[in-house]
Design a protein around this motif. Sequence first.
Motif, PDB file in Angstrom:
ATOM      1  N   VAL A  20     -53.014 -14.858  13.126  1.00 18.78           N
ATOM      2  CA  VAL A  20     -53.866 -15.458  12.087  1.00 18.78           C
ATOM      3  C   VAL A  20     -53.755 -16.981  12.142  1.00 18.78           C
ATOM      4  N   ILE A  21     -52.527 -17.491  12.223  1.00 22.93           N
ATOM      5  CA  ILE A  21     -52.320 -18.941  12.282  1.00 22.93           C
ATOM      6  C   ILE A  21     -52.940 -19.521  13.547  1.00 22.93           C
ATOM      7  N   ASN A  22     -52.776 -18.834  14.672  1.00 22.64           N
ATOM      8  CA  ASN A  22     -53.356 -19.325  15.929  1.00 22.64           C
ATOM      9  C   ASN A  22     -54.878 -19.363  15.869  1.00 22.64           C
ATOM     10  N   ARG A  23     -55.501 -18.356  15.252  1.00 21.16           N
ATOM     11  CA  ARG A  23     -56.967 -18.370  15.102  1.00 21.16           C
ATOM     12  C   ARG A  23     -57.398 -19.523  14.198  1.00 21.16           C
ATOM     13  N   PHE A  24     -56.656 -19.757  13.126  1.00 14.24           N
ATOM     14  CA  PHE A  24     -56.956 -20.862  12.209  1.00 14.24           C
ATOM     15  C   PHE A  24     -56.863 -22.192  12.959  1.00 14.24           C
ATOM     16  N   LEU A  25     -55.760 -22.418  13.672  1.00 18.05           N
ATOM     17  CA  LEU A  25     -55.604 -23.662  14.425  1.00 18.05           C
ATOM     18  C   LEU A  25     -56.686 -23.800  15.498  1.00 18.05           C
ATOM     19  N   SER A  26     -57.035 -22.710  16.148  1.00 22.31           N
ATOM     20  CA  SER A  26     -58.082 -22.733  17.167  1.00 22.31           C
ATOM     21  C   SER A  26     -59.419 -23.154  16.563  1.00 22.31           C
ATOM     22  N   LYS A  27     -59.733 -22.596  15.412  1.00 20.73           N
ATOM     23  CA  LYS A  27     -60.999 -22.912  14.738  1.00 20.73           C
ATOM     24  C   LYS A  27     -61.094 -24.397  14.401  1.00 20.73           C
ATOM     25  N   PHE A  28     -60.010 -24.983  13.907  1.00 19.60           N
ATOM     26  CA  PHE A  28     -60.075 -26.356  13.422  1.00 19.60           C
ATOM     27  C   PHE A  28     -59.739 -27.413  14.474  1.00 19.60           C
ATOM     28  N   THR A  29     -59.139 -27.008  15.594  1.00 17.34           N
ATOM     29  CA  THR A  29     -58.845 -27.987  16.646  1.00 17.34           C
ATOM     30  C   THR A  29     -59.831 -27.918  17.798  1.00 17.34           C
ATOM     31  N   GLY A  30     -60.543 -26.793  17.929  1.00 15.82           N
ATOM     32  CA  GLY A  30     -61.436 -26.615  19.059  1.00 15.82           C
ATOM     33  C   GLY A  30     -60.721 -26.128  20.311  1.00 15.82           C
ATOM     34  N   MET A  31     -59.409 -25.925  20.225  1.00 12.16           N
ATOM     35  CA  MET A  31     -58.644 -25.404  21.358  1.00 12.16           C
ATOM     36  C   MET A  31     -58.753 -23.884  21.367  1.00 12.16           C
ATOM     37  N   SER A  32     -58.609 -23.272  22.533  1.00 14.34           N
ATOM     38  CA  SER A  32     -58.632 -21.814  22.606  1.00 14.34           C
ATOM     39  C   SER A  32     -57.339 -21.261  22.011  1.00 14.34           C
ATOM     40  N   THR A  33     -57.363 -19.984  21.631  1.00  7.16           N
ATOM     41  CA  THR A  33     -56.144 -19.387  21.089  1.00  7.16           C
ATOM     42  C   THR A  33     -55.042 -19.355  22.146  1.00  7.16           C
ATOM     43  N   ASP A  34     -55.402 -19.209  23.419  1.00  6.15           N
ATOM     44  CA  ASP A  34     -54.402 -19.257  24.488  1.00  6.15           C
ATOM     45  C   ASP A  34     -53.739 -20.632  24.539  1.00  6.15           C
ATOM     46  N   GLU A  35     -54.535 -21.700  24.408  1.00  3.05           N
ATOM     47  CA  GLU A  35     -53.971 -23.055  24.397  1.00  3.05           C
ATOM     48  C   GLU A  35     -53.061 -23.254  23.181  1.00  3.05           C
ATOM     49  N   ILE A  36     -53.484 -22.741  22.035  1.00  2.76           N
ATOM     50  CA  ILE A  36     -52.676 -22.858  20.820  1.00  2.76           C
ATOM     51  C   ILE A  36     -51.348 -22.134  21.004  1.00  2.76           C
ATOM     52  N   GLU A  37     -51.380 -20.941  21.607  1.00  2.00           N
ATOM     53  CA  GLU A  37     -50.136 -20.197  21.838  1.00  2.00           C
ATOM     54  C   GLU A  37     -49.168 -21.003  22.700  1.00  2.00           C
ATOM     55  N   VAL A  38     -49.679 -21.671  23.722  1.00  2.00           N
ATOM     56  CA  VAL A  38     -48.832 -22.503  24.579  1.00  2.00           C
ATOM     57  C   VAL A  38     -48.280 -23.686  23.776  1.00  2.00           C
ATOM     58  N   GLU A  39     -49.134 -24.328  22.987  1.00  2.00           N
ATOM     59  CA  GLU A  39     -48.728 -25.511  22.213  1.00  2.00           C
ATOM     60  C   GLU A  39     -47.691 -25.186  21.138  1.00  2.00           C
ATOM     61  N   THR A  40     -47.741 -23.972  20.576  1.00  2.00           N
ATOM     62  CA  THR A  40     -46.857 -23.630  19.463  1.00  2.00           C
ATOM     63  C   THR A  40     -45.692 -22.735  19.870  1.00  2.00           C
ATOM     64  N   ASP A  41     -45.592 -22.419  21.145  1.00  2.00           N
ATOM     65  CA  ASP A  41     -44.523 -21.540  21.616  1.00  2.00           C
ATOM     66  C   ASP A  41     -43.150 -22.202  21.489  1.00  2.00           C
ATOM     67  N   ARG A  42     -43.086 -23.486  21.687  1.00  2.00           N
ATOM     68  CA  ARG A  42     -41.847 -24.264  21.597  1.00  2.00           C
ATOM     69  C   ARG A  42     -42.111 -25.497  20.744  1.00  2.00           C
ATOM     70  N   ASP A  43     -41.037 -26.183  20.355  1.00  2.00           N
ATOM     71  CA  ASP A  43     -41.205 -27.439  19.626  1.00  2.00           C
ATOM     72  C   ASP A  43     -42.132 -28.353  20.407  1.00  2.00           C
ATOM     73  N   ASN A  44     -43.107 -28.928  19.727  1.00  2.00           N
ATOM     74  CA  ASN A  44     -44.075 -29.810  20.360  1.00  2.00           C
ATOM     75  C   ASN A  44     -44.344 -30.953  19.389  1.00  2.00           C
ATOM     76  N   PHE A  45     -43.757 -32.100  19.667  1.00  2.00           N
ATOM     77  CA  PHE A  45     -43.918 -33.256  18.779  1.00  2.00           C
ATOM     78  C   PHE A  45     -45.086 -34.100  19.258  1.00  2.00           C
ATOM     79  N   LEU A  46     -46.016 -34.376  18.360  1.00  2.00           N
ATOM     80  CA  LEU A  46     -47.210 -35.151  18.684  1.00  2.00           C
ATOM     81  C   LEU A  46     -47.188 -36.459  17.921  1.00  2.00           C
TER      82      LEU A  46
END
Length: 80
Positions: A37-63
């Motif tokens: 659910v969170i990955n779909r939400f982030l995908s919707k609002f960032t324009g990134m695919s859910t696969d990209e979101i899974e990679v970005e959120t799999d480990r600590d990612n400081f932006l």
Amino acid sequence: MNETQDIQLYINSQGGAMGSADEVNIQASELNRTMKVINRFLSKFTGMSTDEIEVETDRDNFLGPEAAIDKGVIDKVLAR
């Protein structure tokens, strides 16, 4: 967000499940559902695919501010 802040993009999947095997399986299933659910939400609002979101959120990612803008996590940086 201002120019001196960072954002941590990470979904905690360490639930610390305890109990019987059935209870742990129930908790794991709920955690997986919540993460989807969170990955779909982030995908919707960032324009990134859910696969990209899974990679970005799999480990600590400081932006930093510019990276957060580039990834669509924030709209702009506020300056005082």
